[in-house]
Design a protein around this motif. Structure first.
Motif, short mmCIF file in Angstrom:
data_model
loop_
_atom_site.label_atom_id
_atom_site.label_comp_id
_atom_site.label_asym_id
_atom_site.label_seq_id
_atom_site.Cartn_x
_atom_site.Cartn_y
_atom_site.Cartn_z
N GLN A 68 13.52 17.68 54.66
CA GLN A 68 14.69 17.43 55.50
C GLN A 68 14.74 18.49 56.60
O GLN A 68 14.95 19.67 56.34
CB GLN A 68 15.98 17.48 54.67
CG GLN A 68 17.23 17.08 55.42
CD GLN A 68 18.46 17.11 54.53
OE1 GLN A 68 18.79 18.13 53.94
NE2 GLN A 68 19.13 15.98 54.42
N SER A 77 14.87 22.34 54.33
CA SER A 77 15.39 21.82 53.08
C SER A 77 14.42 20.82 52.48
O SER A 77 13.81 20.02 53.19
CB SER A 77 16.75 21.14 53.29
OG SER A 77 17.77 22.10 53.49
N LEU A 79 14.19 18.00 49.27
CA LEU A 79 14.98 17.24 48.32
C LEU A 79 14.09 16.65 47.24
O LEU A 79 13.05 16.06 47.53
CB LEU A 79 15.75 16.12 49.03
CG LEU A 79 16.62 16.51 50.21
CD1 LEU A 79 17.28 15.29 50.83
CD2 LEU A 79 17.68 17.53 49.79
N THR A 89 20.12 14.45 42.91
CA THR A 89 19.15 14.98 43.89
C THR A 89 19.34 16.49 43.98
O THR A 89 20.44 16.98 44.19
CB THR A 89 19.37 14.35 45.27
OG1 THR A 89 19.10 12.94 45.19
CG2 THR A 89 18.43 14.97 46.30
N ARG A 91 18.60 19.97 45.88
CA ARG A 91 18.29 20.44 47.23
C ARG A 91 17.78 21.88 47.18
O ARG A 91 18.45 22.77 46.64
CB ARG A 91 19.53 20.36 48.12
CG ARG A 91 19.30 20.79 49.58
CD ARG A 91 20.54 20.47 50.40
NE ARG A 91 20.35 20.75 51.81
CZ ARG A 91 20.82 21.83 52.44
NH1 ARG A 91 21.53 22.73 51.77
NH2 ARG A 91 20.61 22.01 53.72
#
Length: 220
Positions: A68, A77, A79, A89, A91
């Protein structure tokens, strides 16, 4: 790297073009000019160094994860989902410092967005268990130096060099660490769903952690 203020005489058309490009890249005029000049004179800027680290990091991440973009050279980021009844999920947010020549190069923040109190409690218990594992297997690491922070639904770990000098080795180590954490976390949730006792689950997870930790150490 230290920054100072300098006066430059530039053509208005050049500045306008620089501003347009800077807006497209989500950065400032000064930062873009600094990067352009650094590339011209073969000087690595902090932004370029951070991008290199992230490039090597993402190279280690398998297809089970999603990258991300954050719109910042200093942040990335990742995930990853786990097989559990709530399909949570996880992170993994990596934030790097501009000056990565020091021992502390950044932080890794691990969190899970959920409204389930059951899941929040399970995640919190795993964070505590993980820190205990790191204390046992990395007595001189981040945990020993008080560089962990556990908050509701978040674990923050300071990233240290530990003798790693190259950007490639640093990014590779961070990527492998995230995958190791996620693998043990997945096993934790699988154990919960199978109804394993706390003692059996802890023993199973510690064995997995020890094997992965040894493999990671050997590879680095």
């Amino acid at each position: 790297m230290k920054r100072s203020t300098y006066s430059l005489v530039l053509m208005d058309d050049v500045v306008e073009a620089v501003d347009q490009l800077a807006a497209q890249q989500g950065t400032s005029r000064s930062n873009l000019i600094n990067q352009i000049l650094a590339e011209r004179v073969c000087c690595i800027t902090p932004e370029q160094q951070m991008r290199q680290v992230f490039q090597y990091l993402t190279r280690e991440i398998n297809s089970a994860f999603r990258i991300q973009e954050q719109g910042s050279d200093a942040m990335l980021s990742i995930l990853g989902s786990v097989q559990y009844k709530y399909r949570p999920t996880i992170r993994y947010c990596i934030e790097l410092h501009r000056d990565m020549r020091r021992e502390k190069v950044g932080v890794l923040k691990i969190s899970c967005r959920t409204q389930s109190n059951t899941l929040l409690e399970a995640i919190q218990q795993f964070f505590l268990f993980w820190v205990q594992l790191e204390q046992a297997y990395e007595p001189d690491g981040a945990c020993a130096q008080g560089l962990y922070q556990i908050e509701p639904n978040r674990l923050t770990r300071v990233l240290l060099r530990h003798g790693v000098s190259s950007d490639e080795a640093l990014g590779t180590a961070a990527g492998k660490y995230i995958q190791m954490f996620h693998a043990v976390l997945q096993s934790y949730f699988q154990g919960l769903q199978r109804g394993l006792s706390a003692a059996v689950l802890r023993h199973t997870l510690e064995q997995q952690y020890a094997a992965l930790h040894e493999k990671l150490t050997d590879q680095l």
